[in-house]
Design an enzyme around this catalytic site. Structure first.
Site, short mmCIF file in Angstrom:
data_model
loop_
_atom_site.label_atom_id
_atom_site.label_comp_id
_atom_site.label_asym_id
_atom_site.label_seq_id
_atom_site.Cartn_x
_atom_site.Cartn_y
_atom_site.Cartn_z
CG ASP A 45 4.01 2.70 39.31
OD1 ASP A 45 4.26 2.88 38.10
OD2 ASP A 45 4.39 1.68 39.93
CB SER A 46 5.01 7.14 35.40
OG SER A 46 3.68 7.30 34.95
CG ASP A 84 0.67 1.39 37.17
OD1 ASP A 84 0.34 0.41 36.48
OD2 ASP A 84 1.54 2.22 36.82
CE LYS A 113 0.50 -0.32 33.71
NZ LYS A 113 1.81 -0.28 34.39
CD GLU A 115 5.83 -2.27 37.29
OE1 GLU A 115 6.96 -2.67 37.67
OE2 GLU A 115 5.57 -1.07 37.09
CD GLU A 182 8.10 0.60 30.64
OE1 GLU A 182 7.21 0.25 31.46
OE2 GLU A 182 8.78 1.62 30.77
#
Ligand code: KIV
Length: 273
Positions: A45-46, A84, A113, A115, A182
Site C-alpha cells: 500500500d506504499s 497488502d 499482508k 499490519e 519494519e
C-alpha cells in the site's frame, strides 16, 4: 496434493535460502523483477506514496489494491505475489476481512499482508482457517503512522522488544506463513527470527532476517512521498540502498539487489538500527 509456488518458496527458506522481495505495482516492472529472480512481488500500500503521490498509505482503498494486484500478477504469472490489505479492509470485521482477502486472491495474490499484532491476531487466524495465506507485518506499521507519532523505530525498549516477540509468536500460532519486521533493532529481529518456525522478512531490521524487502523506488533512487515533498531536507532511511547507482540498467540493478540479498551482502549491519 498440488504444491503451490508459495509452499516451494517457504520450503527453500527453511533450507536457509534468503528471500528477496521488492514492492511492485504494475505489469512491466513485474516482468523485469521476475527476470531478475525476485522471489516475492509485494503489491504494497506504499503505492499511496509512490503511485498516487500521497504523504502516506492512509487513503489507499481495496479498489486500488485489487487494480494493482491484477496488473502485477498479469506481468509475472510464475512469481509469488503478496498483496497488502489496505487500512479499513480488515480491522473491523472478520467476515469483511475474508471477503477482501478473497478479492485480492482473485486478483492474483498468493498471500495477503496485515499490519499489527493484538486484535489482528484473530483476524489472521480467521483468514488462515479459511484458506488464505497471511504474512504478519510488525514493528513500524505504516497504517498506524499517526498513532506511532511518525516514522519511528519500534521494539527498542525491553518492553517493546518483548511485545514484538509476543505478537510474532501469537501470529505464528494463528498460522501465518511469514512475519515481516519494519524498522526494528537488528538484535531484536535476530532474536525473534531464531525463535520462529516461519521465515522473517526485514526492512530496516538488520541482516539476520530470513529475507529482505525494499520499496522499488528506493532501490532505483526515485524519491517520492515525504522525500518528493521536501527533497532538500530529505534524508533516506539508513536501510535504503540505491542499486541503480553503478548499474547500467534497471534490469541489472534489480538482479544486483537479488544477488546481494541471496549472498547475505545486503543489508550489512550499517543498514540496521
Ligand atoms: O507497503 C509497503 O511497501 C510495505 C513495505 C514497506 C514492507 O509494506
Amino acid at each position: 496434493m498440488r504444491i503451490s509456488m508459495l509452499d516451494t518458496l517457504l520450503h527453500r527458506a527453511t533450507l536457509g535460502e534468503k528471500i528477496a522481495m521488492l514492492t511492485c505495482y504494475d505489469a512491466s516492472f513485474a516482468k523485469v523483477m521476475a527476470l531478475a529472480g525476485v522471489d516475492i512481488l509485494l503489491v504494497g500500500d506504499s503505492l499511496g506514496m509512490v503511485m498516487q503521490g500521497a504523504a502516506n498509505t492512509l487513503h489507499v482503498t481495496m479498489t486500488d489494491m485489487v487494480y494493482h494486484t491484477r496488473m502485477v500478477a498479469a506481468g509475472a504469472p510464475n512469481t509469488v505475489v503478496m498483496a497488502d490489505m489496505p487500512i479499513g479492509s480488515y480491522e473491523h470485521d472478520h467476515v469483511e476481512a475474508l471477503a477482501n482477502a478473497q478479492a485480492l486472491r482473485q486478483a492474483g495474490a498468493h498471500i495477503v499482508k496485515l499490519e499489527g499484532g493484538g486484535a489482528i491476531v484473530h483476524t489472521a487466524q480467521y483468514l488462515v482457517a479459511h484458506g488464505i495465506p497471511v504474512c504478519a507485518h510488525l514493528g513500524f506499521t505504516p497504517q498506524s503512522v499517526v498513532q506511532l507519532g511518525g516514522y519511528k523505530i519500534q521494539g527498542n525498549t525491553d518492553a517493546g522488544a518483548k511485545q514484538l516477540m509476543v505478537d510474532a509468536l501469537a501470529m505464528v500460532d494463528a498460522g501465518v506463513s511469514m512475519v515481516l519486521f519494519e524498522m526494528v533493532p537488528s538484535h531484536v529481529a535476530q532474536h525473534i527470527t531464531q525463535a520462529l518456525p516461519v521465515p522473517t522478512i526485514g526492512i530496516g531490521a538488520g541482516p539476520a532476517c530470513g529475507g529482505q524487502v525494499l520499496v522499488l523506488q528506493d532501490v532505483l533512487g526515485i524519491y517520492s512521498g515525504p522525500a518528493a515533498q521536501a527533497p532538500e531536507t530529505y534524508k533516506a532511511p539508513r536501510f535504503v540502498h540505491n542499486f541503480l547507482a553503478g548499474a547500467s540498467s534497471i534490469q541489472q540493478a534489480l538482479t544486483a539487489y537479488v544477488q546481494a540479498v541471496k549472498q547475505g551482502q545486503y543489508p550489512t549491519p550499517s543498514h540496521g538500527y
